[in-house]
Design an enzyme around this catalytic site. Structure first.
Site, PDB file in Angstrom:
ATOM      1  N   THR A   9      57.127 -71.585 -26.668  1.00  0.00           N
ATOM      2  CA  THR A   9      55.491 -71.709 -25.509  1.00  0.00           C
ATOM      3  C   THR A   9      56.032 -72.901 -25.013  1.00  0.00           C
ATOM      4  O   THR A   9      55.258 -73.307 -24.246  1.00  0.00           O
ATOM      5  CB  THR A   9      54.480 -71.662 -26.280  1.00  0.00           C
ATOM      6  OG1 THR A   9      54.458 -72.433 -27.269  1.00  0.00           O
ATOM      7  CG2 THR A   9      54.564 -70.119 -26.218  1.00  0.00           C
ATOM      8  N   HIS A  44      17.574 -70.093 -12.614  1.00  0.00           N
ATOM      9  CA  HIS A  44      15.329 -70.380 -12.723  1.00  0.00           C
ATOM     10  C   HIS A  44      15.157 -72.081 -12.169  1.00  0.00           C
ATOM     11  O   HIS A  44      15.130 -72.286 -13.479  1.00  0.00           O
ATOM     12  CB  HIS A  44      14.646 -69.310 -13.668  1.00  0.00           C
ATOM     13  CG  HIS A  44      15.469 -68.197 -13.669  1.00  0.00           C
ATOM     14  ND1 HIS A  44      15.715 -67.200 -12.697  1.00  0.00           N
ATOM     15  CD2 HIS A  44      16.405 -67.415 -14.668  1.00  0.00           C
ATOM     16  CE1 HIS A  44      16.093 -65.719 -13.099  1.00  0.00           C
ATOM     17  NE2 HIS A  44      16.665 -66.039 -13.855  1.00  0.00           N
ATOM     18  N   LYS A 100      51.859 -71.117 -22.755  1.00  0.00           N
ATOM     19  CA  LYS A 100      51.422 -72.371 -23.354  1.00  0.00           C
ATOM     20  C   LYS A 100      50.371 -72.191 -23.050  1.00  0.00           C
ATOM     21  O   LYS A 100      50.432 -72.540 -21.137  1.00  0.00           O
ATOM     22  CB  LYS A 100      52.666 -73.470 -23.157  1.00  0.00           C
ATOM     23  CG  LYS A 100      51.999 -74.832 -23.760  1.00  0.00           C
ATOM     24  CD  LYS A 100      51.806 -74.555 -25.820  1.00  0.00           C
ATOM     25  CE  LYS A 100      53.239 -75.055 -26.113  1.00  0.00           C
ATOM     26  NZ  LYS A 100      53.170 -74.363 -27.842  1.00  0.00           N
TER      27      LYS A 100
HETATM   28  O1  LIG Z   1      17.421 -63.012  -6.177  1.00  0.00           O
HETATM   29  C1  LIG Z   1      16.925 -62.920  -7.438  1.00  0.00           C
HETATM   30  N1  LIG Z   1      17.943 -61.604  -8.178  1.00  0.00           N
HETATM   31  C2  LIG Z   1      17.368 -60.839  -9.135  1.00  0.00           C
HETATM   32  O2  LIG Z   1      17.532 -59.539  -9.415  1.00  0.00           O
HETATM   33  C3  LIG Z   1      16.268 -60.782  -9.626  1.00  0.00           C
HETATM   34  N2  LIG Z   1      15.638 -61.042 -11.160  1.00  0.00           N
HETATM   35  C4  LIG Z   1      14.623 -61.817 -11.275  1.00  0.00           C
HETATM   36  O3  LIG Z   1      13.502 -61.588 -12.248  1.00  0.00           O
HETATM   37  N3  LIG Z   1      14.530 -62.571 -10.411  1.00  0.00           N
HETATM   38  C5  LIG Z   1      16.024 -62.708  -9.372  1.00  0.00           C
HETATM   39  N4  LIG Z   1      16.306 -63.108  -8.484  1.00  0.00           N
END
Ligand SMILES: O=c1[nH]c(=O)c2[nH]c(=O)[nH]c2[nH]1
Length: 306
Positions: free
Chosen positions: A62, A255, A17
């Site tokens: 279950t 990012h 479950k």
């Molecule tokens: O810490 C990072 N590792 C990567 O492999 C990578 N590749 C990227 O474009 N930026 C980053 N930053």
């Protein structure tokens, strides 16, 4: 293409479950305690009669697994994911004859006590925006041959540093446009799982200690890449706890791109960023001891990709 003519047989299988949402309130005193979890059970054994001829005589439903999860939250208690997971896994293997393996996967959602006029409330909480604590307990075999594995971890531990991170010196080809940087934001939503070599663990204290060690290393290492940071975080955990054999981590690189305000004649000295949610770099690594005991079934999940 050659036609395959071999006999068709049942491959690996398990059943259980998934995602029982169990909330356990301790209300023995006016100051209540809450544990809010998601628990999944999966039983393993020879269940071929059920698959091949529809014979359920060895199948603990279950639904019964679900009832057990709720009942055990009261009778055995639900103070730590790991101890509750061990209680469930051991019960299914030890007490249910056809079951020779059980895997219990758990998550816990943290609640913070409401503070009213500076005083913590006894029975009101707000959900914490923190990481989700996880565990996976596997028990296999009966009696003296029984083996037990406990993994603890977390997911969605969101962490960011606004400096102390560089990325340069990377391999370039005709399509490389990334600019090297010696100062950037580094952020991730970290998933980590670590494997214990024992079940004699102060689960909550070690959890807090692992998290603290990882955060300290993330903060204090002048990072040359997320890969280096991840390794250092894993290393910090293994240095601190000799009874942890390995730690595996998955870190989306969240990012933060410096936003172009120059177009408007406004200076942007690493102050305004576009936090892009996708695509993201996905950096994954395991840090392990060379002398780690075999992981056995610790990581054995039943994954259906999709
Ligand atoms: O810490 C990072 N590792 C990567 O492999 C990578 N590749 C990227 O474009 N930026 C980053 N930053």
């Amino acid at each position: 293409m050659t036609d395959l003519t071999g006999k068709i047989v049942l491959g690996s299988n398990q059943y259980g479950k998934a995602e029982n949402r169990v909330v356990r309130i301790y209300r023995d005193s006016p100051r209540h305690e809450i544990h809010d979890i998601n628990v999944s059970s999966a039983l393993r054994g020879d269940f071929s009669p059920a698959h091949l001829v529809g014979d359920q005589s060895n199948v603990l439903p279950t639904d019964t697994q679900k009832q057990t999860a709720y009942a055990y939250a009261k009778t055995k208690g639900l103070l730590h994911l790991e101890s509750y997971g061990l209680d469930l896994a051991r019960h299914f293997v030890d007490d249910v004859e056809p079951v020779d393996g059980a895997r219990i996967e758990l998550e816990e959602y943290a609640w913070a006590r409401a503070v009213i006029d500076g005083v913590e409330h006894d029975h009101t909480w707000t959900r914490k925006g923190e990481e989700i604590r996880t565990s996976a307990v596997t028990v296999e075999g009966k009696g003296d041959a029984q083996q037990t594995w406990v993994i603890s971890g977390f997911k969605e531990m969101v962490i960011l540093k606004s400096t102390g991170s560089e990325f340069h010196g990377f391999l370039e080809d005709d399509l490389t446009v990334l600019e090297p940087t010696t100062d950037r934001v580094m952020a991730t939503s970290l998933t980590a799982q670590w494997r214990y070599t024992t079940t004699d663990v102060e689960w909550d204290a070690v959890y807090a200690g692992v998290k603290a060690a990882m955060i300290e290393r993330f903060a204090n290492l002048q990072s040359l890449a997320l890969q280096q940071t991840l390794y250092a975080m894993g290393e910090a955990v293994l240095e601190k706890y000799p009874f942890i054999a390995e730690i595996t981590m998955s870190a989306p690189n969240k990012h933060h791109f410096v936003y172009d305000l120059g177009r408007f004649g406004i200076e942007n000295n690493l102050e305004v960023f576009n936090a892009d949610d996708r695509p993201y770099g996905l950096i994954q690594a395991t840090v392990e001891r060379e002398d780690a005991p075999d992981a056995g079934s610790a990581w054995r999940t039943y994954s259906v990709v999709g």
